[in-house]
Design an enzyme around this catalytic site. Structure first.
Site, PDB file in Angstrom:
ATOM      1  N   ALA A  33       0.826  -1.209   0.000  1.00 55.16           N
ATOM      2  CA  ALA A  33       0.000   0.000   0.000  1.00 55.16           C
ATOM      3  C   ALA A  33       0.861   1.262   0.000  1.00 55.16           C
ATOM      4  O   ALA A  33       0.531   2.261  -0.655  1.00 55.16           O
ATOM      5  CB  ALA A  33      -0.936  -0.001   1.204  1.00 55.16           C
ATOM      6  N   GLU A 113      23.476 -23.549 -11.964  1.00 56.31           N
ATOM      7  CA  GLU A 113      22.274 -22.725 -11.891  1.00 56.31           C
ATOM      8  C   GLU A 113      21.058 -23.569 -12.237  1.00 56.31           C
ATOM      9  O   GLU A 113      21.181 -24.672 -12.783  1.00 56.31           O
ATOM     10  CB  GLU A 113      22.347 -21.567 -12.893  1.00 56.31           C
ATOM     11  N   LYS A 115      17.939 -24.447 -14.587  1.00 57.16           N
ATOM     12  CA  LYS A 115      17.568 -24.266 -15.999  1.00 57.16           C
ATOM     13  C   LYS A 115      16.086 -23.906 -16.057  1.00 57.16           C
ATOM     14  O   LYS A 115      15.221 -24.779 -16.020  1.00 57.16           O
ATOM     15  CB  LYS A 115      17.845 -25.520 -16.817  1.00 57.16           C
ATOM     16  N   ARG A 136      15.318 -14.493 -28.121  1.00 60.37           N
ATOM     17  CA  ARG A 136      16.464 -15.194 -28.687  1.00 60.37           C
ATOM     18  C   ARG A 136      16.277 -15.425 -30.179  1.00 60.37           C
ATOM     19  O   ARG A 136      17.210 -15.312 -30.952  1.00 60.37           O
ATOM     20  CB  ARG A 136      16.677 -16.535 -27.978  1.00 60.37           C
ATOM     21  N   LYS A 314      19.678 -32.143 -18.092  1.00 58.16           N
ATOM     22  CA  LYS A 314      18.222 -32.210 -18.072  1.00 58.16           C
ATOM     23  C   LYS A 314      17.724 -33.265 -17.085  1.00 58.16           C
ATOM     24  O   LYS A 314      18.355 -34.303 -16.892  1.00 58.16           O
ATOM     25  CB  LYS A 314      17.691 -32.556 -19.477  1.00 58.16           C
ATOM     26  N   CYS A 411       3.726 -33.529 -52.786  1.00 57.48           N
ATOM     27  CA  CYS A 411       3.816 -33.134 -54.202  1.00 57.48           C
ATOM     28  C   CYS A 411       4.103 -34.296 -55.140  1.00 57.48           C
ATOM     29  O   CYS A 411       4.048 -34.132 -56.362  1.00 57.48           O
ATOM     30  CB  CYS A 411       4.880 -32.053 -54.382  1.00 57.48           C
ATOM     31  N   CYS A 426      12.185 -34.759 -49.570  1.00 55.84           N
ATOM     32  CA  CYS A 426      11.520 -34.546 -50.850  1.00 55.84           C
ATOM     33  C   CYS A 426      12.446 -33.749 -51.753  1.00 55.84           C
ATOM     34  O   CYS A 426      13.062 -32.776 -51.326  1.00 55.84           O
ATOM     35  CB  CYS A 426      10.215 -33.779 -50.624  1.00 55.84           C
TER      36      CYS A 426
END
Length: 671
Positions: A33, A113, A115, A136, A314, A411, A426
C-alpha cells in the site's frame, strides 16, 4: 533545480530502491500500500509537469502504443544454445572432455544454476538505462519486445550503482511463476479466454503480445544468467562474480546459484534441485553447469552453436504407455520427411499427448515399431513427445508394418536420402506445397532477393489463396491482386510491386542463396558464384567439379547437383529469368595480376565487425582476389576475427592458422 524536479528525483530514487529490495533482494521494507501511495504521488507530479517525465521513470513501464507486428533485432553477439546431457554418465564424460581440453588433472570449478523453463531474452542497457530487448529467435535475429519487457517489474529500467558499462547486454529468462500461471488460466476459464497448456507457453504468449498493456497484466518475472555486449566497462573474471555484480546493479539473480569444486558436488547439486523441484514455485527442466573462470571459458571456446564450457543437465522426462493407431508422414520446410505416430491420447507430464515424433526411417527400424504396437511415450526435455520403446511382450496380433514413402506425400516428387544422413527428403524443392511458404519467405528475405515490404504474413496469404506457387509467380503479381489481401491498400500494394521490380536486379551469389538449396548459405553461394561465374556453368557441373570450390565437400556438392538435376527446379529458374531477374556479367579476376596480401588466399570471417558490414568485407576481399569460405579447415590461409569470435577462431588456433583482427584487415584492405 526547481523544487518539483527535486521531488521527482527523490521519488524515483525511492521507488527504484524499493523495487530492488522487492524483486532482487526478496526483502521488502514497506507494505504494498505504501509503494502504491508513492507511485500515485509520482504520477500526480508528472501529470503537472509532463516535460519532466524521463523514459526510465517507474511510471513509464506501460505507455507504448499497441504494435501491428514485431520488428526484428539482430544480435550483435549471437545467443548460442547449450548442449544437453541426460544422465550422470554423460555429465561425467562432459567433465572429462573439459579437463582433457584444458590439459588439467585438477578439478574444474563449476558454477551451477537452475535451468528455467521460460523464454530467453536479451536486454540492452546504455549508460545504465534500458534501451532495447529482444527474444532469442534463431540465435542470430530475434523480435523486438522492448515495450513488453519494460512492463516486467523485476527488470529495472535503470541500473543503480557504480562502474556500470557504457553498453551492457544482459541475458536471462523471462518466466511465469506457478501461482501466476494458475491465476491466468482461472481468469481465462471464467471469461472464456485462452487457457495455456503450461507456464512456458503462457510466458511466451504474454511476452509476445502486440499490446504491452496486456503483458503488463501478466505476473512475469526474470532471472539473468549471462552477458552479451560489453563495451566501455569491465566485469569480474568469473561467472559467479558477474552474476553478483548484476545483482548489485539491481538485476534479479536466482538464489540457487552454487559453486561446485568437483564432479560429485555437481551431481549432489543436481539431485538436491531435482528433489526440491516441486516446491520451487516455478518450472525448471534441469540445471545449467558452467565453467566458472572466464579465462578457462575463453580457452575452451565453442563448437558449432554451443559453448564447450557449459552444458544443460536435463531432468528425466516422464513416461507413459499407449498404443500407436497410425503413422503419418509430414514434410517440413526443408523437405525433410518425418514420420509421426498418431497415438491413443494419454496424459504425459500434465499434457494430453496424441502425437509423437518417430524422427526417421532408422529410428522406426531401431524400435522395431509396427502400427498397433503398445509403446512407451516420453516427453523429451519435458516438451517434445517421442516413442522410447515398443512393449514387445504385449504386441497385439493385428499389427502391421510401417512403409516409408518413396515419393513425397505432398507433391509426389521422388524422395532422396543422402549417404551418411538419417533424414529422407523430398526433392520437389520449389514446387512442393509443404515447402512453399518457407521457401518463398527465404527467397524474398533481406540477404536473398531483398524484397522490401514482402513480409511473412503476405507470403502466407499469397500461398493460402493460391496466388503464388513458385518464386517466379511473385514477379507476376499486380497491385490489383495484392490489394485484396488483408491490411493491404492500393498504395502498399504498389510499393510491393515496385519492390519486386527493383529486386530483379541482383547478384549471382544472392540469386543462388535465394533458391534455398540445402546446405548452401551465403558464403557457399558466394563461393559457387565466384568459381563458376555463370549459371550455365554451375548447372552443368558434376559432383567432382563442385567439390573443387573452397569449402564445398561431398555433402554440399551432392545437394547442389541434385537440386539442378530436378527438372522442376530448372523450370522455375527459367521462369525467373524470363520474368527479368538478372545480375551483372561475371568479372574474371586474374589472381596473378592482383597486388594484394589477400590475392589467392582462402579467408574466413568470424565474429562481429564494427567498421563495415560482413557483406561489404566479403565483397572487398573477393575483389582483391581472396576466396571467402564459411568454415575453417586445413585449406584456410587466414582467419579475420571480429568481436565475440567463437568456434572458428578456436579451430584456427588449434590448426595454427594465421589470425588477424578487424583493424589489421582494414589496414591491409587499404594497402
Amino acid at each position: 533545480m526547481e523544487p518539483i524536479e527535486q521531488q521527482l528525483t527523490e521519488l524515483r530514487t525511492t521507488l527504484r530502491h524499493h523495487e530492488y529490495l522487492y524483486h532482487v533482494m526478496d526483502a521488502p521494507e514497506i507494505p504494498d500500500a505504501e509503494y502504491d501511495r508513492l507511485m500515485r504521488e509520482l504520477r500526480e507530479l508528472e501529470a503537472q509537469r509532463p516535460d519532466l517525465i524521463t523514459p526510465d521513470s517507474p511510471t513509464q513501464r506501460v505507455g507504448a502504443a499497441p504494435l501491428t507486428a514485431f520488428n526484428q533485432i539482430r544480435h550483435e553477439v549471437p545467443m548460442l544454445s547449450l548442449d544437453n546431457v541426460f544422465d550422470e554418465e554423460s555429465f561425467l564424460a562432459f567433465n572429462k572432455r573439459v579437463q582433457d581440453r584444458l590439459k588439467s588433472t585438477e578439478n574444474v570449478i563449476w558454477c551451477c544454476e537452475l535451468k528455467l523453463d521460460g523464454l530467453a531474452v536479451s536486454i540492452l542497457y546504455e549508460n545504465g538505462v534500458l534501451v532495447s530487448a529482444a527474444t532469442r529467435g534463431d540465435g542470430t535475429t530475434g523480435e523486438d519486445i522492448t515495450s513488453n519487457v519494460r512492463t516486467i517489474r523485476a527488470i529495472p529500467l535503470k541500473l543503480h550503482g557504480d562502474n556500470i558499462p557504457a553498453r551492457l547486454e544482459v541475458r536471462g529468462e523471462v518466466f511465469l511463476p506457478q501461482a501466476g500461471f494458475e491465476k491466468i488460466n482461472e481468469d481465462a476459464r471464467r471469461t472464456g479466454g485462452k487457457v495455456f497448456a503450461n507456464p512456458r507457453n503462457a510466458a511466451a504468449g504474454s511476452l509476445r503480445q502486440l499490446d504491452p498493456r496486456i503483458t503488463a497484466k501478466r505476473p512475469l518475472t526474470f532471472f539473468c544468467y549471462g552477458v552479451g555486449i560489453l563495451e566501455g566497462g569491465e566485469l569480474p573474471d568469473t561467472h559467479l562474480g558477474r552474476l553478483l555484480q548484476f545483482k548489485a546493479w539491481g538485476l534479479p539473480v536466482s538464489d540457487r546459484v552454487t559453486l561446485c569444486d568437483s564432479p560429485q558436488a555437481v551431481l549432489d547439486f543436481y539431485r538436491n534441485v531435482e528433489k526440491d523441484r516441486p516446491t520451487l514455485g516455478f518450472d525448471i527442466d534441469g540445471v545449467v553447469i558452467k565453467v566458472n573462470s572466464l579465462a578457462l571459458q575463453e580457452q575452451l571456446g565453442f563448437v558449432a552453436r554451443a559453448p564447450r564450457w557449459a552444458v544443460a543437465f536435463k531432468f528425466p522426462a516422464q513416461e507413459q504407455m499407449t498404443f500407436v493407431r497410425d503413422v503419418e508422414f509430414q514434410v517440413g520446410r526443408t523437405g525433410a520427411i518425418t514420420p509421426v505416430a498418431r497415438l491413443e491420447p494419454v496424459q504425459v507430464a500434465g499434457v494430453l499427448v496424441s502425437n509423437a515424433t518417430l524422427h526417421n526411417a532408422d529410428e522406426i527400424e531401431r524400435l522395431g515399431l509396427r502400427i498397433g504396437d503398445k509403446v512407451v511415450i516420453r516427453r523429451a526435455g519435458d516438451v517434445i513427445p517421442q516413442v522410447v520403446n515398443v512393449v514387445l511382450s504385449e504386441r497385439p496380433e493385428e499389427t502391421r508394418p510401417i512403409v516409408f514413402p518413396t515419393h513425397c506425400p505432398v507433391c509426389g516428387s521422388d524422395v532422396e536420402r543422402v549417404e551418411g544422413e538419417a533424414v529422407t527428403r523430398c526433392t520437389g524443392g520449389l514446387i512442393c506445397g509443404a515447402q512453399r511458404k518457407e521457401s518463398l519467405k527465404h527467397f524474398v528475405s533481406r540477404r536473398a532477393m531483398d524484397v522490401d515490404g514482402m513480409g511473412d504474413k503476405i507470403i502466407d496469404q499469397l500461398v493460402e489463396r493460391e496466388y503464388v506457387h513458385t518464386p517466379a509467380d511473385l514477379f507476376r503479381l499486380t497491385a490489383g491482386k495484392l490489394t485484396g489481401l488483408d491490411r493491404m491498400g492500393p498504395k502498399s500494394a504498389q510499393n510491393v510491386v515496385n519492390a519486386l521490380e527493383k529486386a530483379k536486379a541482383t547478384t549471382f551469389a544472392r540469386f543462388l542463396y535465394a533458391l534455398g538449396i540445402r546446405e548452401v548459405g551465403e558464403a557457399t553461394a558466394a563461393g559457387l558464384a565466384a568459381y563458376f561465374g555463370t549459371l550455365e556453368a554451375l548447372q552443368a557441373a558434376t559432383i567432382d567439379e563442385l567439390q573443387k570450390v573452397p569449402d564445398v565437400g561431398i555433402v554440399v556438392a551432392t545437394h547442389v547437383f541434385n537440386f539442378f538435376a530436378e527438372e522442376s527446379n530448372r523450370d522455375v529458374i527459367g521462369q525467373l529469368l524470363a520474368e527479368g531477374v538478372h545480375w551483372p556479367a561475371p568479372v574474371v579476376i586474374n589472381v596473378q595480376e592482383i597486388d594484394s596480401p589477400f590475392a589467392g588466399k582462402t579467408v574466413v570471417l568470424t565474429g562481429s565487425l564494427s567498421q563495415m558490414s560482413r557483406d561489404d568485407a566479403k565483397a572487398r576481399l573477393v575483389a582483391l582476389g581472396a576466396k571467402v569460405a564459411g568454415s575453417v579447415s586445413k585449406k584456410t590461409d587466414l582467419v579475420i576475427a571480429g568481436e565475440a569470435a567463437g568456434s572458428k577462431l578456436a579451430k584456427a588456433q588449434e590448426l595454427g592458422i594465421n589470425v588477424i583482427d578487424e583493424a589489421e584487415m582494414i589496414r591491409l584492405l587499404g594497402a
